[in-house]
Design a protein around this motif. Structure first.
Motif, PDB file in Angstrom:
ATOM      1  N   VAL A   1       0.886  -1.169  -0.079  1.00 28.38           N
ATOM      2  CA  VAL A   1       0.058  -0.024  -0.028  1.00 28.38           C
ATOM      3  C   VAL A   1       0.921   1.273   0.005  1.00 28.38           C
ATOM      4  CG1 VAL A   1      -1.749   1.339   1.152  1.00 28.38           C
ATOM      5  CG2 VAL A   1      -1.690  -1.106   1.305  1.00 28.38           C
ATOM      6  N   ILE A   2       0.699   2.309  -1.054  1.00 28.79           N
ATOM      7  CA  ILE A   2       1.462   3.377  -1.088  1.00 28.79           C
ATOM      8  C   ILE A   2       0.366   4.544  -1.132  1.00 28.79           C
ATOM      9  CG2 ILE A   2       3.058   4.645  -2.543  1.00 28.79           C
ATOM     10  CD1 ILE A   2       3.404   1.929  -4.158  1.00 28.79           C
ATOM     11  N   VAL A   3       0.871   5.403  -0.150  1.00 25.16           N
ATOM     12  CA  VAL A   3      -0.016   6.752   0.051  1.00 25.16           C
ATOM     13  C   VAL A   3       0.680   7.861  -0.647  1.00 25.16           C
ATOM     14  CG1 VAL A   3      -1.229   8.401   1.633  1.00 25.16           C
ATOM     15  CG2 VAL A   3      -1.269   5.692   2.059  1.00 25.16           C
ATOM     16  N   VAL A   4      -0.016   8.687  -1.494  1.00 24.91           N
ATOM     17  CA  VAL A   4       0.616   9.902  -1.975  1.00 24.91           C
ATOM     18  C   VAL A   4      -0.222  11.096  -1.718  1.00 24.91           C
ATOM     19  CG1 VAL A   4       0.927  10.999  -4.137  1.00 24.91           C
ATOM     20  CG2 VAL A   4       0.950   8.487  -4.208  1.00 24.91           C
ATOM     21  N   ASP A   5       0.822  12.279  -0.998  1.00 24.70           N
ATOM     22  CA  ASP A   5       0.097  13.455  -0.660  1.00 24.70           C
ATOM     23  C   ASP A   5       1.069  14.324  -0.506  1.00 24.70           C
ATOM     24  OD1 ASP A   5      -2.506  13.992   1.391  1.00 24.70           O
ATOM     25  OD2 ASP A   5      -1.232  15.388   1.619  1.00 24.70           O
ATOM     26  N   HIS A   6       0.991  15.698  -0.087  1.00 23.97           N
ATOM     27  CA  HIS A   6       2.142  16.482  -0.089  1.00 23.97           C
ATOM     28  C   HIS A   6       2.416  17.046   1.250  1.00 23.97           C
ATOM     29  CE1 HIS A   6      -1.373  19.098  -0.287  1.00 23.97           C
ATOM     30  NE2 HIS A   6      -0.662  20.199   0.116  1.00 23.97           N
ATOM     31  N   LEU A   7       1.729  16.661   2.437  1.00 23.56           N
ATOM     32  CA  LEU A   7       1.809  17.265   3.769  1.00 23.56           C
ATOM     33  C   LEU A   7       2.604  16.101   4.598  1.00 23.56           C
ATOM     34  CD1 LEU A   7      -1.584  18.847   4.191  1.00 23.56           C
ATOM     35  CD2 LEU A   7       0.690  20.198   3.648  1.00 23.56           C
TER      36      LEU A   7
ATOM     37  N   VAL B   1       9.078  14.874  -6.126  1.00 27.08           N
ATOM     38  CA  VAL B   1       9.274  14.023  -7.422  1.00 27.08           C
ATOM     39  C   VAL B   1       9.107  14.935  -8.492  1.00 27.08           C
ATOM     40  CG1 VAL B   1       9.311  11.633  -6.079  1.00 27.08           C
ATOM     41  CG2 VAL B   1       7.286  12.649  -7.254  1.00 27.08           C
ATOM     42  N   GLY B   2       9.926  14.746  -9.665  1.00 35.67           N
ATOM     43  CA  GLY B   2       9.600  15.485 -10.811  1.00 35.67           C
ATOM     44  C   GLY B   2       7.960  14.964 -11.347  1.00 35.67           C
ATOM     45  N   ASP B   3       7.907  13.723 -11.379  1.00 40.87           N
ATOM     46  CA  ASP B   3       6.806  13.431 -12.217  1.00 40.87           C
ATOM     47  C   ASP B   3       6.114  12.053 -11.223  1.00 40.87           C
ATOM     48  OD1 ASP B   3       5.148  11.586 -13.836  1.00 40.87           O
ATOM     49  OD2 ASP B   3       6.062  12.377 -15.695  1.00 40.87           O
ATOM     50  N   VAL B   4       5.156  12.418 -10.815  1.00 37.80           N
ATOM     51  CA  VAL B   4       4.629  11.516  -9.831  1.00 37.80           C
ATOM     52  C   VAL B   4       4.019  10.309 -10.736  1.00 37.80           C
ATOM     53  CG1 VAL B   4       2.350  11.000  -8.381  1.00 37.80           C
ATOM     54  CG2 VAL B   4       3.237  13.187  -8.520  1.00 37.80           C
ATOM     55  N   VAL B   5       3.591  10.215 -11.691  1.00 38.11           N
ATOM     56  CA  VAL B   5       3.232   8.881 -12.461  1.00 38.11           C
ATOM     57  C   VAL B   5       4.397   8.362 -12.891  1.00 38.11           C
ATOM     58  CG1 VAL B   5       2.202   8.224 -14.700  1.00 38.11           C
ATOM     59  CG2 VAL B   5       1.204   9.946 -13.361  1.00 38.11           C
ATOM     60  N   LEU B   6       5.553   8.690 -13.548  1.00 38.85           N
ATOM     61  CA  LEU B   6       6.745   8.232 -13.831  1.00 38.85           C
ATOM     62  C   LEU B   6       7.214   7.393 -12.479  1.00 38.85           C
ATOM     63  CD1 LEU B   6       8.834   7.341 -15.778  1.00 38.85           C
ATOM     64  CD2 LEU B   6      10.033   9.806 -15.285  1.00 38.85           C
ATOM     65  N   HIS B   7       7.485   8.157 -11.172  1.00 39.18           N
ATOM     66  CA  HIS B   7       7.722   7.600 -10.176  1.00 39.18           C
ATOM     67  C   HIS B   7       7.194   6.379  -9.717  1.00 39.18           C
ATOM     68  CE1 HIS B   7      10.148   8.082  -6.154  1.00 39.18           C
ATOM     69  NE2 HIS B   7       8.854   7.373  -5.915  1.00 39.18           N
TER      70      HIS B   7
ATOM     71  N   LYS C   1       5.410   4.535 -11.440  1.00 42.10           N
ATOM     72  CA  LYS C   1       5.573   3.394 -12.561  1.00 42.10           C
ATOM     73  C   LYS C   1       6.957   2.703 -12.295  1.00 42.10           C
ATOM     74  CE  LYS C   1       2.437   3.568 -15.700  1.00 42.10           C
ATOM     75  NZ  LYS C   1       1.694   2.292 -16.421  1.00 42.10           N
ATOM     76  N   ARG C   2       8.006   3.495 -11.979  1.00 42.53           N
ATOM     77  CA  ARG C   2       9.262   2.777 -11.743  1.00 42.53           C
ATOM     78  C   ARG C   2       9.184   1.984 -10.420  1.00 42.53           C
ATOM     79  NH1 ARG C   2      12.683   8.526 -12.677  1.00 42.53           N
ATOM     80  NH2 ARG C   2      13.419   8.006 -14.916  1.00 42.53           N
ATOM     81  N   ASP C   3       8.509   2.418  -9.501  1.00 43.10           N
ATOM     82  CA  ASP C   3       8.284   1.797  -8.405  1.00 43.10           C
ATOM     83  C   ASP C   3       7.371   0.461  -8.171  1.00 43.10           C
ATOM     84  OD1 ASP C   3       9.290   1.874  -5.574  1.00 43.10           O
ATOM     85  OD2 ASP C   3       7.507   2.904  -4.597  1.00 43.10           O
ATOM     86  N   THR C   4       6.806   0.165  -9.315  1.00 47.33           N
ATOM     87  CA  THR C   4       5.987  -0.819  -9.329  1.00 47.33           C
ATOM     88  C   THR C   4       6.536  -1.654 -10.687  1.00 47.33           C
ATOM     89  OG1 THR C   4       4.291   0.427 -10.767  1.00 47.33           O
ATOM     90  CG2 THR C   4       4.103   0.210  -8.279  1.00 47.33           C
ATOM     91  N   GLY C   5       7.780  -1.788 -10.924  1.00 45.54           N
ATOM     92  CA  GLY C   5       8.454  -2.592 -12.070  1.00 45.54           C
ATOM     93  C   GLY C   5       7.981  -2.106 -13.386  1.00 45.54           C
ATOM     94  N   PHE C   6       7.666  -0.962 -13.494  1.00 48.82           N
ATOM     95  CA  PHE C   6       6.877  -0.234 -14.808  1.00 48.82           C
ATOM     96  C   PHE C   6       5.703  -0.943 -15.303  1.00 48.82           C
ATOM     97  CE2 PHE C   6      11.217   1.278 -14.860  1.00 48.82           C
ATOM     98  CZ  PHE C   6      10.960   2.641 -15.171  1.00 48.82           C
ATOM     99  N   LEU C   7       4.834  -1.499 -14.469  1.00 44.13           N
ATOM    100  CA  LEU C   7       3.509  -2.068 -14.793  1.00 44.13           C
ATOM    101  C   LEU C   7       2.455  -0.913 -14.345  1.00 44.13           C
ATOM    102  CD1 LEU C   7       3.804  -6.011 -13.854  1.00 44.13           C
ATOM    103  CD2 LEU C   7       3.537  -4.677 -16.091  1.00 44.13           C
ATOM    104  N   GLY C   8       2.792  -0.574 -12.979  1.00 44.98           N
ATOM    105  CA  GLY C   8       1.900   0.416 -12.543  1.00 44.98           C
ATOM    106  C   GLY C   8       1.096  -0.531 -11.302  1.00 44.98           C
TER     107      GLY C   8
END
Length: 382
Positions: free
Chosen positions: A205-211, A232-238, A240-247
């Motif tokens: 489980v990964i949680v995304v926020d800015h605070l 991170v520069g690009d949330v989606v790219l990050h 993707k990379r973190d999930t083996g480029f599958l998502g």
């Protein structure tokens, strides 16, 4: 009675207001012992929700004690400690018969999509909410339930929306054993969705926020990995990379229309009374989930246009599932999770304020001051 009263965007007060009365034989009057401020209340506070009228009392999360019942009420008695779901529903229409209480056909003459909601403008039926000493509860034999003796009011009030909605968001994701789940938004609903994902078999489980303080809560309360999207520069790219480029297998949008409001929201709301929302988180979800994945949406969006990347979702073969949470449908299982200690709802509560200080509480929550995550309101009648 004393009640929170809306006087315009960013302007709320506590004023003397007429005590609610029995208007229908199946009404009940509840003396509020706990209420809460919800992230979706900020849409009202900021003037982003259509038809929010001067004098309206907010508050769709509340519990209390039955003070009066109408002559046909059979399931409640004066003195009962009750929890009230944020949905107002009839219990007998086509939708209610199928457990779709949030889509009840008989309680909101102002919309064809959503049913009635306490304290959420006249687009949701115009029912006054529970940020007050007393509240009228229509269809009292249908919505409320008595609070189990073993459950504290601080926990019970969170089952009236935030916890039930977060759990529902994980449910909509149809999580399979070992799935990677990304939750966008670390507010109360996102925190509960992240924790609930483990109960449904998630492997990660990964949680995304800015605070940072909310992300810390995601780590300690929901035991999740975290990502601060400003780092991170690009949330989606990050992702993707973190999930083996599958998502991710499942993405949960617990953000909805930004509560602060972007420029377009403010212009369309003040000039044209429209509130669609800027679905940044939803588009991140569409882009970051794997092909054939599932997206769950229970963040609050308005009824009109939103620039959603629907073509991308279609071409990726995504399943999108969404709705307002049918709260009472979640309670039997949630009661067991709470009783067994798997979920401790009140662990996310950071502030408790008396009703008289609710204006300051709204400002604190809106401005993200004092590491505020969830605020409970204690009416003076409690």
């Amino acid at each position: 009675m004393r009640a929170m009263v809306y006087r315009g965007p960013y302007k709320i007060r506590v004023e003397e207001k007429e005590r609610p009365r029995i208007e229908h034989p199946n009404d009940a009057i509840v003396r509020v012992t706990r209420a809460a401020i919800c992230g979706s209340d900020l849409h009202l506070y900021h003037g982003l929700m259509p038809d929010t009228r001067i004098g309206h009392t907010f508050g769709h999360e509340f519990v209390g004690v039955v003070d009066e019942v109408g002559p046909t009420v059979q399931n409640l008695q004066v003195g009962d400690r009750v929890m009230v779901p944020f949905n107002i529903f009839c219990g007998s229409c086509w939708y209610c018969a199928r457990g779709l209480y949030s889509n009840c056909h008989n309680v909101n003459p102002n919309a064809t999509a959503v049913g009635g909601i306490y304290g959420y403008s006249h687009t949701c039926g115009g029912y006054d909410g529970g940020q007050a000493e007393f509240v009228r509860v229509p269809l009292a034999d249908v919505g409320p339930a008595t609070i189990p003796d073993w459950m504290d009011d601080d926990d019970a009030v969170l089952l009236t929306d935030a916890l039930a909605t977060g759990y529902f968001g994980a449910q909509l994701g149809e999580i399979a054993g070992g799935d990677v789940v990304v939750v966008f938004g670390a507010g109360p609903v996102g925190l509960y969705a992240a924790l609930s994902s483990w109960l449904m078999g998630a492997g990660r489980v990964i949680v995304v926020d800015h605070l940072d303080y909310r992300l810390e809560k995601a780590r300690t309360f929901a035991h999740a990995e975290t990502l601060n999207f400003t780092e991170v520069g690009d949330v989606v790219l990050h992702l993707k990379r973190d999930t083996g480029f599958l998502g991710a297998d499942v993405a949960i949008d617990a953000v909805g229309a930004e509560a602060d409001g972007n420029f377009l929201q403010h212009v369309t709301t003040t000039k044209f009374k429209l509130q669609g929302g800027s679905p940044v988180a939803l588009n991140w979800a569409i882009d970051s989930v794997r092909k054939g994945g599932t997206i769950s949406v229970m963040g609050a969006y308005g009824p009109l246009f939103s620039a959603v990347k629907f073509g991308d979702a279609m071409n990726k073969g995504l399943t999108l599932r969404m709705n307002q949470c049918p709260v009472k449908r979640q309670w039997p299982r949630l009661f067991e999770h709470v009783r067994q200690g798997y979920i401790r709802p009140a662990d996310i509560v950071t502030h408790r304020v008396p009703l008289e200080h609710i204006a300051e509480a709204y400002h604190m929550f809106s401005a993200k001051l004092d590491d505020c995550i969830k605020t409970l309101v204690l009416p003076s009648a409690a």
